[in-house]
Design a protein around this motif. Sequence first.
Motif, PDB file in Angstrom:
ATOM      1  N   LEU A   1      23.188 -48.132 -35.015  1.00 56.84           N
ATOM      2  CA  LEU A   1      24.197 -47.581 -35.935  1.00 56.84           C
ATOM      3  C   LEU A   1      23.797 -47.820 -37.379  1.00 56.84           C
ATOM      4  O   LEU A   1      24.122 -47.027 -38.263  1.00 56.84           O
ATOM      5  N   ALA A   2      23.086 -48.916 -37.616  1.00 54.80           N
ATOM      6  CA  ALA A   2      22.650 -49.250 -38.977  1.00 54.80           C
ATOM      7  C   ALA A   2      21.368 -48.512 -39.362  1.00 54.80           C
ATOM      8  O   ALA A   2      20.858 -48.708 -40.467  1.00 54.80           O
TER       9      ALA A   2
ATOM     10  N   VAL B   1      24.971 -48.378 -20.207  1.00 54.83           N
ATOM     11  CA  VAL B   1      26.345 -47.869 -20.092  1.00 54.83           C
ATOM     12  C   VAL B   1      27.043 -47.954 -21.448  1.00 54.83           C
ATOM     13  O   VAL B   1      27.723 -47.008 -21.883  1.00 54.83           O
ATOM     14  N   ASN B   2      26.868 -49.073 -22.139  1.00 59.11           N
ATOM     15  CA  ASN B   2      27.516 -49.234 -23.448  1.00 59.11           C
ATOM     16  C   ASN B   2      26.922 -48.288 -24.491  1.00 59.11           C
ATOM     17  O   ASN B   2      27.647 -47.781 -25.356  1.00 59.11           O
ATOM     18  N   ALA B   3      25.628 -48.038 -24.392  1.00 60.44           N
ATOM     19  CA  ALA B   3      25.017 -47.071 -25.318  1.00 60.44           C
ATOM     20  C   ALA B   3      25.637 -45.688 -25.093  1.00 60.44           C
ATOM     21  O   ALA B   3      26.020 -45.000 -26.049  1.00 60.44           O
ATOM     22  N   GLY B   4      25.769 -45.304 -23.826  1.00 51.06           N
ATOM     23  CA  GLY B   4      26.383 -44.006 -23.506  1.00 51.06           C
ATOM     24  C   GLY B   4      27.821 -43.933 -23.978  1.00 51.06           C
ATOM     25  O   GLY B   4      28.263 -42.918 -24.521  1.00 51.06           O
ATOM     26  N   LEU B   5      28.566 -45.013 -23.767  1.00 52.04           N
ATOM     27  CA  LEU B   5      29.972 -45.069 -24.176  1.00 52.04           C
ATOM     28  C   LEU B   5      30.126 -44.781 -25.667  1.00 52.04           C
ATOM     29  O   LEU B   5      31.084 -44.144 -26.103  1.00 52.04           O
ATOM     30  N   ASN B   6      29.162 -45.264 -26.449  1.00 53.10           N
ATOM     31  CA  ASN B   6      29.223 -45.099 -27.903  1.00 53.10           C
ATOM     32  C   ASN B   6      28.443 -43.882 -28.396  1.00 53.10           C
ATOM     33  O   ASN B   6      28.337 -43.666 -29.611  1.00 53.10           O
ATOM     34  N   GLY B   7      27.849 -43.141 -27.453  1.00 56.13           N
ATOM     35  CA  GLY B   7      27.074 -41.968 -27.840  1.00 56.13           C
ATOM     36  C   GLY B   7      25.837 -42.315 -28.652  1.00 56.13           C
ATOM     37  O   GLY B   7      25.425 -41.560 -29.531  1.00 56.13           O
ATOM     38  N   ILE B   8      25.241 -43.467 -28.329  1.00 53.14           N
ATOM     39  CA  ILE B   8      24.080 -43.943 -29.089  1.00 53.14           C
ATOM     40  C   ILE B   8      22.827 -43.817 -28.225  1.00 53.14           C
ATOM     41  O   ILE B   8      22.784 -44.330 -27.098  1.00 53.14           O
ATOM     42  N   GLY B   9      21.809 -43.132 -28.742  1.00 54.34           N
ATOM     43  CA  GLY B   9      20.535 -43.026 -28.044  1.00 54.34           C
ATOM     44  C   GLY B   9      19.501 -43.941 -28.689  1.00 54.34           C
ATOM     45  O   GLY B   9      19.793 -44.674 -29.632  1.00 54.34           O
ATOM     46  N   GLY B  10      18.292 -43.858 -28.181  1.00 52.21           N
ATOM     47  CA  GLY B  10      17.195 -44.600 -28.807  1.00 52.21           C
ATOM     48  C   GLY B  10      17.193 -46.084 -28.517  1.00 52.21           C
ATOM     49  O   GLY B  10      16.600 -46.863 -29.255  1.00 52.21           O
ATOM     50  N   VAL B  11      17.883 -46.494 -27.437  1.00 49.66           N
ATOM     51  CA  VAL B  11      17.882 -47.911 -27.051  1.00 49.66           C
ATOM     52  C   VAL B  11      17.182 -48.030 -25.698  1.00 49.66           C
ATOM     53  O   VAL B  11      17.688 -47.543 -24.683  1.00 49.66           O
ATOM     54  N   GLY B  12      16.020 -48.672 -25.689  1.00 53.56           N
ATOM     55  CA  GLY B  12      15.313 -48.928 -24.436  1.00 53.56           C
ATOM     56  C   GLY B  12      15.669 -50.306 -23.910  1.00 53.56           C
ATOM     57  O   GLY B  12      16.199 -51.141 -24.660  1.00 53.56           O
ATOM     58  N   VAL B  13      15.414 -50.547 -22.637  1.00 58.82           N
ATOM     59  CA  VAL B  13      15.687 -51.868 -22.069  1.00 58.82           C
ATOM     60  C   VAL B  13      14.432 -52.398 -21.396  1.00 58.82           C
ATOM     61  O   VAL B  13      13.618 -51.646 -20.876  1.00 58.82           O
ATOM     62  N   THR B  14      14.306 -53.723 -21.438  1.00 59.69           N
ATOM     63  CA  THR B  14      13.178 -54.374 -20.780  1.00 59.69           C
ATOM     64  C   THR B  14      13.626 -55.755 -20.317  1.00 59.69           C
ATOM     65  O   THR B  14      14.684 -56.241 -20.712  1.00 59.69           O
ATOM     66  N   GLY B  15      12.790 -56.394 -19.499  1.00 59.07           N
ATOM     67  CA  GLY B  15      13.102 -57.729 -18.990  1.00 59.07           C
ATOM     68  C   GLY B  15      12.596 -58.814 -19.924  1.00 59.07           C
ATOM     69  O   GLY B  15      12.641 -58.671 -21.152  1.00 59.07           O
TER      70      GLY B  15
END
Length: 214
Positions: A97-98, A118-132
């Motif tokens: 967002l920033a 799920v939270n990214a989708g809820l806020n309509g935010i893309g561009g967030v990848g996930v890793t371990g």
Amino acid sequence: MTARSVPAAFVRAHTRVRRPSSVPEVRLHVADDVVALWEAMEAEDGGAGETPPFWAAAWPGGQALARYVLDHADAVAGRAVLDLGSGSGLVALAARLAGARSVLASDVDPFSRTAVGVNAGLNGIGGVGVTGDVLGRDPVGIDVVLAGDVCYDREMTERVLPFLDRARAAGCDVYVGDPGRPYLPHERLTAVAVYEIPETEGPGLRRTTVWRLP
Ligand SMILES: C[S@@+](CC[C@H](N)C(=O)[O-])C[C@H]1O[C@@H](n2cnc3c(N)ncnc32)[C@H](O)[C@@H]1O
């Protein structure tokens, strides 16, 4: 089923959507009853003895760090960000967002990695990848490391600090949000902001600092 592929439906079914008190810009799936959620996680994963549902709360360190990047967008705007110990993904979402160019959310917990999506989708935010777990590696392609409430026990702190030091040595800006936990070596950090974060349970405030590695 193993917890390696937690369905998004599990997160939605066992949480409520709320806005963290210090970061109302973001909506998150959080748990009202952590014990019930923990039991549901164990059932989902065949009773494998999961870690507690850290991902279903907005921790004070994460709220402070998220508040900081939203109020100081220049810290992340246009940059590649790693959200270390992402939990719900609150800090990752605030960074996007920033204006962060990209965000990688790292968490060992597969429930967290699903919750971040799920939270990214809820806020309509893309561009967030996930890793371990990335703590054994050197940060590559990262400009800023954000670590919210990751020094919650001694063992975790002993793993996190060398990683943060390597990130800083590699030229990353490194910020840590922390509500005064004893394991953090405050003497070698620089405080850049202090927030009073309302406690999740009870009427109190939690004095929480955003530290920067000098
Ligand atoms: C106290 S929670 C903080 C979550 C979030 N940053 C916040 O402030 O709301 C700490 C998180 O660190 C994660 N964690 C523990 N060990 C980790 C590791 N080696 N790498 C990445 N995340 C880890 C836990 O699963 C948990 O989600």
